[in-house]
Design an enzyme around this catalytic site. Structure first.
Site, mmCIF file in Angstrom:
data_model
loop_
_atom_site.group_PDB
_atom_site.id
_atom_site.type_symbol
_atom_site.label_atom_id
_atom_site.label_comp_id
_atom_site.label_asym_id
_atom_site.label_seq_id
_atom_site.Cartn_x
_atom_site.Cartn_y
_atom_site.Cartn_z
ATOM 1 N N HIS A 121 19.190 57.659 30.686
ATOM 2 C CA HIS A 121 18.694 58.696 31.595
ATOM 3 C C HIS A 121 17.331 59.166 31.121
ATOM 4 O O HIS A 121 17.029 59.124 29.932
ATOM 5 C CB HIS A 121 19.666 59.878 31.702
ATOM 6 C CG HIS A 121 20.080 60.439 30.383
ATOM 7 N ND1 HIS A 121 21.064 59.864 29.605
ATOM 8 C CD2 HIS A 121 19.642 61.516 29.683
ATOM 9 C CE1 HIS A 121 21.211 60.560 28.506
ATOM 10 N NE2 HIS A 121 20.352 61.574 28.508
ATOM 11 N N HIS A 160 14.882 62.505 31.267
ATOM 12 C CA HIS A 160 14.754 63.930 31.597
ATOM 13 C C HIS A 160 13.385 64.175 32.226
ATOM 14 O O HIS A 160 12.376 63.640 31.753
ATOM 15 C CB HIS A 160 14.812 64.786 30.326
ATOM 16 C CG HIS A 160 16.090 64.715 29.561
ATOM 17 N ND1 HIS A 160 17.035 65.714 29.601
ATOM 18 C CD2 HIS A 160 16.586 63.781 28.711
ATOM 19 C CE1 HIS A 160 18.056 65.390 28.800
ATOM 20 N NE2 HIS A 160 17.792 64.234 28.248
HETATM 21 P P1 5GP Z 1 20.743 63.565 26.155
HETATM 22 O O1 5GP Z 1 20.887 64.567 25.038
HETATM 23 O O2 5GP Z 1 21.820 62.509 26.109
HETATM 24 O O3 5GP Z 1 19.365 62.987 26.274
HETATM 25 O O4 5GP Z 1 20.921 64.411 27.472
HETATM 26 C C1 5GP Z 1 22.112 64.582 28.148
HETATM 27 C C2 5GP Z 1 21.869 65.655 29.179
HETATM 28 O O5 5GP Z 1 22.876 65.577 30.144
HETATM 29 C C3 5GP Z 1 21.909 67.084 28.611
HETATM 30 O O6 5GP Z 1 20.686 67.742 28.909
HETATM 31 C C4 5GP Z 1 23.105 67.710 29.322
HETATM 32 O O7 5GP Z 1 22.871 69.062 29.643
HETATM 33 C C5 5GP Z 1 23.254 66.849 30.548
HETATM 34 N N1 5GP Z 1 24.634 66.713 31.023
HETATM 35 C C6 5GP Z 1 25.715 66.359 30.271
HETATM 36 N N2 5GP Z 1 26.808 66.282 31.052
HETATM 37 C C7 5GP Z 1 26.399 66.589 32.312
HETATM 38 C C8 5GP Z 1 27.100 66.670 33.556
HETATM 39 O O8 5GP Z 1 28.312 66.467 33.667
HETATM 40 N N3 5GP Z 1 26.360 67.009 34.657
HETATM 41 C C9 5GP Z 1 25.007 67.237 34.572
HETATM 42 N N4 5GP Z 1 24.368 67.553 35.715
HETATM 43 N N5 5GP Z 1 24.329 67.173 33.414
HETATM 44 C C10 5GP Z 1 25.019 66.848 32.291
#
Ligand code: 5GP
Ligand code: ZN
Length: 138
Positions: A101, A103
């Protein structure tokens, strides 16, 4: 491939609802559930790739263009002054969901504060060593 045990596969393909900013055949762009700023969004491919290293090249080639499209709409629609693209690969880098993903984090005049690294120093000998260590694997 879509995985039954992956929350982002489920969200990207619509079996778990999420606030959606954009959708096409390859991607869904959703609002982050724990936003760093107003409008913090995530670009999710509909197919499962663990991280950037596993991402299909043709899908990956579309990510930056889509980020630009969303970023432009954020500037016009939300009035943010700019935005950051953040993309974590591996737990050590802060990746908590093992489905690629990107951001898109809107930045407004006066905030929010974002974590910045402290610049170190680079010397020529170590730089040459690093160049050797990485390029040997390209
Ligand atoms: P990472 O730390 O893996 O780069 O980011 C994961 C992101 O996914 C975090 O910012 C977290 O808030 C978001 N996230 C995790 N679970 C969910 C979910 O079920 N729904 C949504 N909309 N965001 C999620
Ligand atoms: Zn997945």
């Amino acid at each position: 491939m879509v995985r039954d045990d992956c929350i982002f596969c489920k969200i990207a393909n619509g079996s778990i609802p999420a606030a959606t900013l954009y959708e096409d055949d390859d991607f869904r762009v959703i609002l982050d559930a724990g936003p760093a700023s107003r409008g913090h969004a995530l670009i999710l491919p509909k197919q499962h790739y663990q991280d950037l290293c596993q991402l299909d090249e043709a899908v990956g080639a579309k990510v930056l263009g889509l980020a630009a499209k969303i970023g432009r709409a954020m500037k016009s629609g939300l009035g943010c002054a700019g935005f950051n693209l953040v993309q974590n690969n591996g737990e050590a880098a802060g990746q908590t969901v093992k489905h690629f993903h990107m951001h898109i984090i809107p930045r407004y005049e006066g905030g929010p504060e974002m974590v910045a690294w402290k610049p170190g120093s680079a010397d020529a000998e170590e730089s040459a060593e690093i160049v050797g260590e990485v390029t040997a694997h390209l």
